[in-house]
Design a protein around this motif. Sequence first.
Motif, PDB file in Angstrom:
ATOM      1  N   VAL A  51       0.858  -1.191   0.000  1.00  0.00           N
ATOM      2  CA  VAL A  51       0.000   0.000   0.000  1.00  0.00           C
ATOM      3  C   VAL A  51       0.891   1.236   0.000  1.00  0.00           C
ATOM      4  O   VAL A  51       1.719   1.420   0.896  1.00  0.00           O
ATOM      5  CB  VAL A  51      -0.919   0.030   1.239  1.00  0.00           C
ATOM      6  N   THR A  52       0.728   2.082  -1.009  1.00  0.00           N
ATOM      7  CA  THR A  52       1.558   3.269  -1.104  1.00  0.00           C
ATOM      8  C   THR A  52       0.742   4.428  -1.673  1.00  0.00           C
ATOM      9  O   THR A  52      -0.443   4.274  -1.984  1.00  0.00           O
ATOM     10  CB  THR A  52       2.799   2.987  -1.976  1.00  0.00           C
ATOM     11  N   GLU A  53       1.375   5.589  -1.807  1.00  0.00           N
ATOM     12  CA  GLU A  53       0.678   6.732  -2.388  1.00  0.00           C
ATOM     13  C   GLU A  53       0.492   6.526  -3.890  1.00  0.00           C
ATOM     14  O   GLU A  53       1.272   5.813  -4.535  1.00  0.00           O
ATOM     15  CB  GLU A  53       1.471   8.021  -2.152  1.00  0.00           C
ATOM     16  N   GLU A  54      -0.525   7.180  -4.419  1.00  0.00           N
ATOM     17  CA  GLU A  54      -0.837   6.995  -5.840  1.00  0.00           C
ATOM     18  C   GLU A  54       0.344   7.351  -6.726  1.00  0.00           C
ATOM     19  O   GLU A  54       0.649   6.645  -7.692  1.00  0.00           O
ATOM     20  CB  GLU A  54      -2.061   7.838  -6.214  1.00  0.00           C
ATOM     21  N   ASN A  55       1.037   8.447  -6.379  1.00  0.00           N
ATOM     22  CA  ASN A  55       2.142   8.880  -7.249  1.00  0.00           C
ATOM     23  C   ASN A  55       3.407   8.036  -7.067  1.00  0.00           C
ATOM     24  O   ASN A  55       4.400   8.263  -7.753  1.00  0.00           O
ATOM     25  CB  ASN A  55       2.468  10.361  -7.019  1.00  0.00           C
ATOM     26  N   ALA A  56       3.375   7.074  -6.154  1.00  0.00           N
ATOM     27  CA  ALA A  56       4.538   6.205  -5.940  1.00  0.00           C
ATOM     28  C   ALA A  56       4.295   4.782  -6.418  1.00  0.00           C
ATOM     29  O   ALA A  56       5.200   3.938  -6.329  1.00  0.00           O
ATOM     30  CB  ALA A  56       4.912   6.196  -4.456  1.00  0.00           C
ATOM     31  N   MET A  57       3.115   4.497  -6.929  1.00  0.00           N
ATOM     32  CA  MET A  57       2.778   3.120  -7.293  1.00  0.00           C
ATOM     33  C   MET A  57       3.665   2.605  -8.426  1.00  0.00           C
ATOM     34  O   MET A  57       4.169   1.478  -8.374  1.00  0.00           O
ATOM     35  CB  MET A  57       1.295   3.027  -7.672  1.00  0.00           C
ATOM     36  N   GLU A  58       3.878   3.411  -9.456  1.00  0.00           N
ATOM     37  CA  GLU A  58       4.713   2.979 -10.580  1.00  0.00           C
ATOM     38  C   GLU A  58       6.162   2.797 -10.138  1.00  0.00           C
ATOM     39  O   GLU A  58       6.831   1.832 -10.539  1.00  0.00           O
ATOM     40  CB  GLU A  58       4.636   3.994 -11.721  1.00  0.00           C
ATOM     41  N   TYR A  59       6.637   3.713  -9.287  1.00  0.00           N
ATOM     42  CA  TYR A  59       8.002   3.595  -8.769  1.00  0.00           C
ATOM     43  C   TYR A  59       8.174   2.290  -7.997  1.00  0.00           C
ATOM     44  O   TYR A  59       9.167   1.569  -8.183  1.00  0.00           O
ATOM     45  CB  TYR A  59       8.319   4.786  -7.864  1.00  0.00           C
ATOM     46  N   CYS A  60       7.223   1.982  -7.133  1.00  0.00           N
ATOM     47  CA  CYS A  60       7.300   0.753  -6.346  1.00  0.00           C
ATOM     48  C   CYS A  60       7.318  -0.478  -7.237  1.00  0.00           C
ATOM     49  O   CYS A  60       8.069  -1.431  -6.996  1.00  0.00           O
ATOM     50  CB  CYS A  60       6.121   0.676  -5.370  1.00  0.00           C
ATOM     51  N   GLN A  61       6.503  -0.448  -8.276  1.00  0.00           N
ATOM     52  CA  GLN A  61       6.430  -1.598  -9.177  1.00  0.00           C
ATOM     53  C   GLN A  61       7.759  -1.816  -9.909  1.00  0.00           C
ATOM     54  O   GLN A  61       8.287  -2.939  -9.945  1.00  0.00           O
ATOM     55  CB  GLN A  61       5.299  -1.403 -10.190  1.00  0.00           C
ATOM     56  N   LYS A  62       8.304  -0.739 -10.464  1.00  0.00           N
ATOM     57  CA  LYS A  62       9.485  -0.886 -11.311  1.00  0.00           C
ATOM     58  C   LYS A  62      10.791  -0.911 -10.525  1.00  0.00           C
ATOM     59  O   LYS A  62      11.673  -1.736 -10.797  1.00  0.00           O
ATOM     60  CB  LYS A  62       9.526   0.257 -12.337  1.00  0.00           C
ATOM     61  N   GLU A  63      10.913  -0.006  -9.539  1.00  0.00           N
ATOM     62  CA  GLU A  63      12.194   0.175  -8.868  1.00  0.00           C
ATOM     63  C   GLU A  63      12.364  -0.668  -7.614  1.00  0.00           C
ATOM     64  O   GLU A  63      13.473  -0.745  -7.072  1.00  0.00           O
ATOM     65  CB  GLU A  63      12.382   1.661  -8.514  1.00  0.00           C
ATOM     66  N   ILE A  64      11.286  -1.313  -7.157  1.00  0.00           N
ATOM     67  CA  ILE A  64      11.408  -2.162  -5.975  1.00  0.00           C
ATOM     68  C   ILE A  64      10.951  -3.585  -6.284  1.00  0.00           C
ATOM     69  O   ILE A  64      11.734  -4.528  -6.221  1.00  0.00           O
ATOM     70  CB  ILE A  64      10.637  -1.565  -4.779  1.00  0.00           C
ATOM     71  N   VAL A  65       9.686  -3.738  -6.657  1.00  0.00           N
ATOM     72  CA  VAL A  65       9.148  -5.095  -6.874  1.00  0.00           C
ATOM     73  C   VAL A  65       9.858  -5.795  -8.029  1.00  0.00           C
ATOM     74  O   VAL A  65      10.357  -6.923  -7.879  1.00  0.00           O
ATOM     75  CB  VAL A  65       7.627  -5.039  -7.112  1.00  0.00           C
ATOM     76  N   GLU A  66       9.919  -5.149  -9.189  1.00  0.00           N
ATOM     77  CA  GLU A  66      10.538  -5.782 -10.348  1.00  0.00           C
ATOM     78  C   GLU A  66      12.062  -5.805 -10.238  1.00  0.00           C
ATOM     79  O   GLU A  66      12.697  -6.818 -10.557  1.00  0.00           O
ATOM     80  CB  GLU A  66      10.112  -5.066 -11.631  1.00  0.00           C
ATOM     81  N   LYS A  67      12.643  -4.720  -9.774  1.00  0.00           N
ATOM     82  CA  LYS A  67      14.105  -4.630  -9.691  1.00  0.00           C
ATOM     83  C   LYS A  67      14.678  -5.716  -8.794  1.00  0.00           C
ATOM     84  O   LYS A  67      15.708  -6.334  -9.116  1.00  0.00           O
ATOM     85  CB  LYS A  67      14.511  -3.247  -9.189  1.00  0.00           C
ATOM     86  N   TYR A  68      14.010  -5.954  -7.652  1.00  0.00           N
ATOM     87  CA  TYR A  68      14.532  -6.922  -6.687  1.00  0.00           C
ATOM     88  C   TYR A  68      13.791  -8.265  -6.752  1.00  0.00           C
ATOM     89  O   TYR A  68      14.015  -9.122  -5.912  1.00  0.00           O
ATOM     90  CB  TYR A  68      14.478  -6.332  -5.280  1.00  0.00           C
ATOM     91  N   GLN A  69      12.940  -8.409  -7.744  1.00  0.00           N
ATOM     92  CA  GLN A  69      12.258  -9.678  -8.027  1.00  0.00           C
ATOM     93  C   GLN A  69      11.500 -10.211  -6.811  1.00  0.00           C
ATOM     94  O   GLN A  69      11.683 -11.362  -6.390  1.00  0.00           O
ATOM     95  CB  GLN A  69      13.270 -10.710  -8.540  1.00  0.00           C
ATOM     96  N   PHE A  70      10.639  -9.364  -6.274  1.00  0.00           N
ATOM     97  CA  PHE A  70       9.781  -9.767  -5.170  1.00  0.00           C
ATOM     98  C   PHE A  70       8.501 -10.386  -5.747  1.00  0.00           C
ATOM     99  O   PHE A  70       7.509  -9.710  -5.986  1.00  0.00           O
ATOM    100  CB  PHE A  70       9.445  -8.565  -4.277  1.00  0.00           C
ATOM    101  N   HIS A  71       8.528 -11.671  -5.966  1.00  0.00           N
ATOM    102  CA  HIS A  71       7.445 -12.352  -6.670  1.00  0.00           C
ATOM    103  C   HIS A  71       6.162 -12.432  -5.842  1.00  0.00           C
ATOM    104  O   HIS A  71       5.072 -12.551  -6.411  1.00  0.00           O
ATOM    105  CB  HIS A  71       7.896 -13.753  -7.073  1.00  0.00           C
ATOM    106  N   LYS A  72       6.286 -12.407  -4.531  1.00  0.00           N
ATOM    107  CA  LYS A  72       5.085 -12.495  -3.700  1.00  0.00           C
ATOM    108  C   LYS A  72       4.310 -11.177  -3.655  1.00  0.00           C
ATOM    109  O   LYS A  72       3.143 -11.165  -3.266  1.00  0.00           O
ATOM    110  CB  LYS A  72       5.448 -12.915  -2.277  1.00  0.00           C
TER     111      LYS A  72
END
Length: 231
Positions: A51-72
């Motif tokens: 759960v994050t702010e609307e303007n940070a959702m894309e950043y979280c997806q690309k720079e955290i979830v995808e970058k560090y391969q958090f599959h869960k």
Amino acid sequence: MKCTAIVLAAGKGSRMQSSVQKQFMLLDGFPLLFYCLRTLEQSMVDEIVLVTEENAMEYCQKEIVEKYQFHKTDRIVCGGSERYLSVYHGLCAVEDSDIVLIHDGARPFVTNEMIERTIHAAIQHGSGIAAVPAKDTVKIVNEEQFAVQTPPRERVWMMQTPQTFPYKDIRLAYERVIRQQVKNITDDGMVLEYAFQKPVKIVEGSYSNLKVTTPEDMETASVLCKKIFKK
């Protein structure tokens, strides 16, 4: 039983005195949020709702979830104006889970053992709240800030996260609290206590499981990070 973790990363972090939201500030080369997500990724949790702010959702997806391969971490949702509303938005995004674990993304040093303790307590007792005994004497004060009560220190515990519950119970409790417009909700256990007048089960947390809120906390976290991960 299926367990979903809700990770809260929607705070503005005004006390951090930084233009960067605290959950994205670098701690020894990684975003603060990275650490708890990595631990949850390796835990018995089945899935993670971030759960994050609307303007940070894309950043979280690309720079955290995808970058560090958090599959869960398969869902990122927009938070609310206050913490309890962000939790509720996360709860609404949960599908077919028996247990839900709620954790602050600004607590980087949660452990697998802590996660397991709260989950097992939730299954057995209906709740599992990580906490630590107070080190200092606590005073209850009145409106004029005169001390009116000194609770026995051995009975005073400082609440942390994760806080874990049967999904249906905590979802119903949050709906009741929001419907009745209850104010000053500061943790999830309070929601269950208010909605059902039901005591919550406290389990062992850790003094290292600090919540990073101020610049001083970030300095402490850097020292702990090197110690915990032996960098």
